[in-house]
Scaffold this motif. Structure first.
Motif, PDB file in Angstrom:
ATOM      1  N   ALA A 217      36.739  45.116  44.621  1.00 54.02           N
ATOM      2  CA  ALA A 217      37.519  45.058  43.387  1.00 54.02           C
ATOM      3  C   ALA A 217      39.008  45.292  43.635  1.00 54.02           C
ATOM      4  O   ALA A 217      39.862  44.677  42.992  1.00 54.02           O
ATOM      5  N   ASP A 218      39.342  46.178  44.600  1.00 54.69           N
ATOM      6  CA  ASP A 218      40.757  46.443  44.864  1.00 54.69           C
ATOM      7  C   ASP A 218      41.449  45.211  45.448  1.00 54.69           C
ATOM      8  O   ASP A 218      42.562  44.854  45.053  1.00 54.69           O
ATOM      9  N   SER A 219      40.782  44.532  46.391  1.00 51.71           N
ATOM     10  CA  SER A 219      41.364  43.321  46.981  1.00 51.71           C
ATOM     11  C   SER A 219      41.500  42.222  45.941  1.00 51.71           C
ATOM     12  O   SER A 219      42.534  41.535  45.857  1.00 51.71           O
ATOM     13  N   MET A 220      40.462  42.033  45.130  1.00 48.18           N
ATOM     14  CA  MET A 220      40.512  40.984  44.114  1.00 48.18           C
ATOM     15  C   MET A 220      41.585  41.291  43.079  1.00 48.18           C
ATOM     16  O   MET A 220      42.280  40.388  42.601  1.00 48.18           O
ATOM     17  N   SER A 221      41.753  42.560  42.744  1.00 49.91           N
ATOM     18  CA  SER A 221      42.774  42.915  41.758  1.00 49.91           C
ATOM     19  C   SER A 221      44.173  42.613  42.286  1.00 49.91           C
ATOM     20  O   SER A 221      45.059  42.230  41.526  1.00 49.91           O
ATOM     21  N   ARG A 222      44.379  42.756  43.602  1.00 49.60           N
ATOM     22  CA  ARG A 222      45.687  42.427  44.176  1.00 49.60           C
ATOM     23  C   ARG A 222      45.973  40.931  44.068  1.00 49.60           C
ATOM     24  O   ARG A 222      47.099  40.521  43.795  1.00 49.60           O
ATOM     25  N   VAL A 223      44.942  40.114  44.289  1.00 49.83           N
ATOM     26  CA  VAL A 223      45.106  38.668  44.134  1.00 49.83           C
ATOM     27  C   VAL A 223      45.458  38.326  42.691  1.00 49.83           C
ATOM     28  O   VAL A 223      46.381  37.542  42.414  1.00 49.83           O
ATOM     29  N   VAL A 224      44.739  38.932  41.758  1.00 50.33           N
ATOM     30  CA  VAL A 224      44.978  38.660  40.338  1.00 50.33           C
ATOM     31  C   VAL A 224      46.384  39.085  39.934  1.00 50.33           C
ATOM     32  O   VAL A 224      47.093  38.351  39.232  1.00 50.33           O
ATOM     33  N   GLN A 225      46.803  40.261  40.394  1.00 47.89           N
ATOM     34  CA  GLN A 225      48.141  40.734  40.026  1.00 47.89           C
ATOM     35  C   GLN A 225      49.229  39.871  40.652  1.00 47.89           C
ATOM     36  O   GLN A 225      50.283  39.650  40.035  1.00 47.89           O
ATOM     37  N   ARG A 226      48.986  39.365  41.844  1.00 54.14           N
ATOM     38  CA  ARG A 226      49.986  38.511  42.491  1.00 54.14           C
ATOM     39  C   ARG A 226      50.113  37.176  41.751  1.00 54.14           C
ATOM     40  O   ARG A 226      51.224  36.664  41.549  1.00 54.14           O
ATOM     41  N   LEU A 227      48.997  36.604  41.342  1.00 50.48           N
ATOM     42  CA  LEU A 227      49.040  35.319  40.633  1.00 50.48           C
ATOM     43  C   LEU A 227      49.605  35.485  39.223  1.00 50.48           C
ATOM     44  O   LEU A 227      50.215  34.566  38.684  1.00 50.48           O
ATOM     45  N   ARG A 228      49.369  36.650  38.648  1.00 49.65           N
ATOM     46  CA  ARG A 228      49.919  37.021  37.329  1.00 49.65           C
ATOM     47  C   ARG A 228      49.768  35.898  36.295  1.00 49.65           C
ATOM     48  O   ARG A 228      50.732  35.452  35.677  1.00 49.65           O
ATOM     49  N   SER A 229      48.562  35.458  36.128  1.00 49.49           N
ATOM     50  CA  SER A 229      48.265  34.448  35.117  1.00 49.49           C
ATOM     51  C   SER A 229      48.318  35.076  33.730  1.00 49.49           C
ATOM     52  O   SER A 229      48.155  36.291  33.569  1.00 49.49           O
ATOM     53  N   SER A 230      48.519  34.248  32.730  1.00 52.02           N
ATOM     54  CA  SER A 230      48.561  34.753  31.355  1.00 52.02           C
ATOM     55  C   SER A 230      47.178  35.190  30.884  1.00 52.02           C
ATOM     56  O   SER A 230      47.038  36.167  30.148  1.00 52.02           O
ATOM     57  N   THR A 244      34.628  48.950  36.395  1.00 56.27           N
ATOM     58  CA  THR A 244      35.222  49.291  37.695  1.00 56.27           C
ATOM     59  C   THR A 244      36.336  48.319  38.035  1.00 56.27           C
ATOM     60  O   THR A 244      37.397  48.716  38.537  1.00 56.27           O
ATOM     61  N   PHE A 245      36.098  47.031  37.776  1.00 59.43           N
ATOM     62  CA  PHE A 245      37.119  46.018  38.033  1.00 59.43           C
ATOM     63  C   PHE A 245      38.277  46.177  37.054  1.00 59.43           C
ATOM     64  O   PHE A 245      39.447  46.154  37.444  1.00 59.43           O
ATOM     65  N   LEU A 246      37.971  46.365  35.782  1.00 61.98           N
ATOM     66  CA  LEU A 246      39.017  46.461  34.765  1.00 61.98           C
ATOM     67  C   LEU A 246      39.922  47.662  35.003  1.00 61.98           C
ATOM     68  O   LEU A 246      41.131  47.603  34.764  1.00 61.98           O
ATOM     69  N   ALA A 247      39.339  48.755  35.521  1.00 64.11           N
ATOM     70  CA  ALA A 247      40.111  49.972  35.738  1.00 64.11           C
ATOM     71  C   ALA A 247      41.187  49.802  36.806  1.00 64.11           C
ATOM     72  O   ALA A 247      42.156  50.572  36.857  1.00 64.11           O
ATOM     73  N   MET A 248      41.018  48.797  37.680  1.00 68.41           N
ATOM     74  CA  MET A 248      41.988  48.560  38.751  1.00 68.41           C
ATOM     75  C   MET A 248      43.371  48.199  38.213  1.00 68.41           C
ATOM     76  O   MET A 248      44.367  48.318  38.930  1.00 68.41           O
ATOM     77  N   PHE A 249      43.439  47.755  36.965  1.00 67.83           N
ATOM     78  CA  PHE A 249      44.708  47.252  36.449  1.00 67.83           C
ATOM     79  C   PHE A 249      45.510  48.323  35.721  1.00 67.83           C
ATOM     80  O   PHE A 249      46.693  48.134  35.453  1.00 67.83           O
ATOM     81  N   ASP A 250      44.872  49.433  35.386  1.00 63.15           N
ATOM     82  CA  ASP A 250      45.570  50.636  34.943  1.00 63.15           C
ATOM     83  C   ASP A 250      46.642  50.333  33.890  1.00 63.15           C
ATOM     84  O   ASP A 250      47.792  50.767  33.993  1.00 63.15           O
ATOM     85  N   GLY A 251      46.275  49.556  32.874  1.00 62.10           N
ATOM     86  CA  GLY A 251      47.197  49.281  31.784  1.00 62.10           C
ATOM     87  C   GLY A 251      48.196  48.174  32.035  1.00 62.10           C
ATOM     88  O   GLY A 251      48.997  47.841  31.152  1.00 62.10           O
ATOM     89  N   LYS A 252      48.200  47.597  33.247  1.00 63.64           N
ATOM     90  CA  LYS A 252      49.172  46.540  33.547  1.00 63.64           C
ATOM     91  C   LYS A 252      48.845  45.257  32.786  1.00 63.64           C
ATOM     92  O   LYS A 252      49.733  44.473  32.474  1.00 63.64           O
ATOM     93  N   PHE A 253      47.557  45.020  32.549  1.00 59.72           N
ATOM     94  CA  PHE A 253      47.121  43.862  31.786  1.00 59.72           C
ATOM     95  C   PHE A 253      46.429  44.360  30.511  1.00 59.72           C
ATOM     96  O   PHE A 253      45.809  45.426  30.507  1.00 59.72           O
TER      97      PHE A 253
END
Length: 282
Positions: A217-230, A244-253
């Motif tokens: 989840a941490d690696s995938m979250s980095r990919v998602v944050q880098r792509l920063r899709s709407s 667990t996956f959603l918590a990786m974004f800590d309010g950023k999304f």
């Protein structure tokens, strides 16, 4: 304002080129790739290629309908995308999870048999494999089908013997109605700079959230944050809870849950802040 005007002008030029290339039988120009790196945080004008007549069930579509793409989560890693021109696309299609009608186009990846089939329904007009059967070659797709341009960016996968199979997975990108829609497939490794450049801008991202069968989840979250899709659409849910996956974004999304089975989206309706939208049935 000047930057937005410049973006609109460049977008109009590239989209005009897209129509010309498509009409002449040449390769279309990617609107998502060409200027994504040059103008960050800029929204692009939607478009309808003039060569495409938008008619469904004998009725001409309104301007609003021409801008809208329908996306339905079918199961596992299969989303069904319906374009304004009536093209139906099923992602990571295995035949197990069936959309409401026979797709016109299916994309596949072969990390597991749940992501492909070698015996698709003969009624499916276009089958796009995310791998090449020729050792050392990359699968390469640049297809203009109706009102959608489909291309791919390859990545490596782990094989059953514990080794690495080069270029065994494809990230498929669907460019339609001004939107850039990306499906990560069975992504096993974080993307490199060359792959990010090839991908370009993605407005909508379909991402596996299994927590380890693809990537942690941490690696995938980095990919998602880098792509920063709407808009981020989870799929391929196994193992750890989705939280667990959603918590990786800590309010950023922002995080939302779909109220309808089918999502109707356009450039105008994209959220202003990146949003993870959990589809019904995940």
């Amino acid at each position: 304002m000047k930057l937005r005007t410049l973006a609109f002008g460049l977008s109009a030029f590239l989209l005009s080129s897209l129509s010309v290339f498509a009409q002449d039988g040449g390769l279309p120009v990617s609107q998502c790739q060409a200027i994504a790196q040059k103008l960050p945080n800029v929204r692009f004008a939607s478009f309808a290629p003039p060569a495409v007549q938008f008619v469904q069930a004998g009725k001409a579509l309104t301007l609003s309908e021409r801008e809208e793409v329908d996306i339905t989560f079918v199961g596992h890693s299969t989303y069904f995308i319906e374009t304004p021109g009536g093209v139906g696309i099923a992602t990571d299609y295995s035949g197990v999870y069936q959309p409401s009608r026979i797709p016109d186009v299916v994309t596949m990846n072969r990390a597991h048999s749940t992501h492909y089939t070698l015996t698709p329904d003969p009624a499916i007009q276009t089958v796009l494999h995310g791998w090449s059967d020729v050792p050392g070659e990359k699968a390469k797709h640049q297809e203009m089908i109706g009102d959608v341009y489909i291309r791919n960016v390859v990545s490596d996968i782990r094989n059953w013997g514990g080794g690495i199979e080069e270029n065994g997975n494809s990230i498929f990108i669907f460019e339609v109605a001004g939107l850039c829609i990306g499906h990560l497939g069975h992504l096993h490794f974080e993307l490199n700079e060359a792959q990010y450049t090839e991908i370009g801008r993605l407005d909508i991202l379909m991402v596996p959230v299994d927590g380890g069968l693809t990537m942690g989840a941490d690696s995938m979250s980095r990919v998602v944050q880098r792509l920063r899709s709407s808009l981020i659409l989870p799929m391929h849910r196994f193992g750890p809870p989705l939280d667990t996956f959603l918590a990786m974004f800590d309010g950023k999304f922002d995080i939302a849950y779909a109220k309808e089975k089918t999502l109707r989206v356009s450039m105008r309706s994209l959220p202003k802040k990146p949003t993870i939208l959990v589809p019904q049935g995940l």
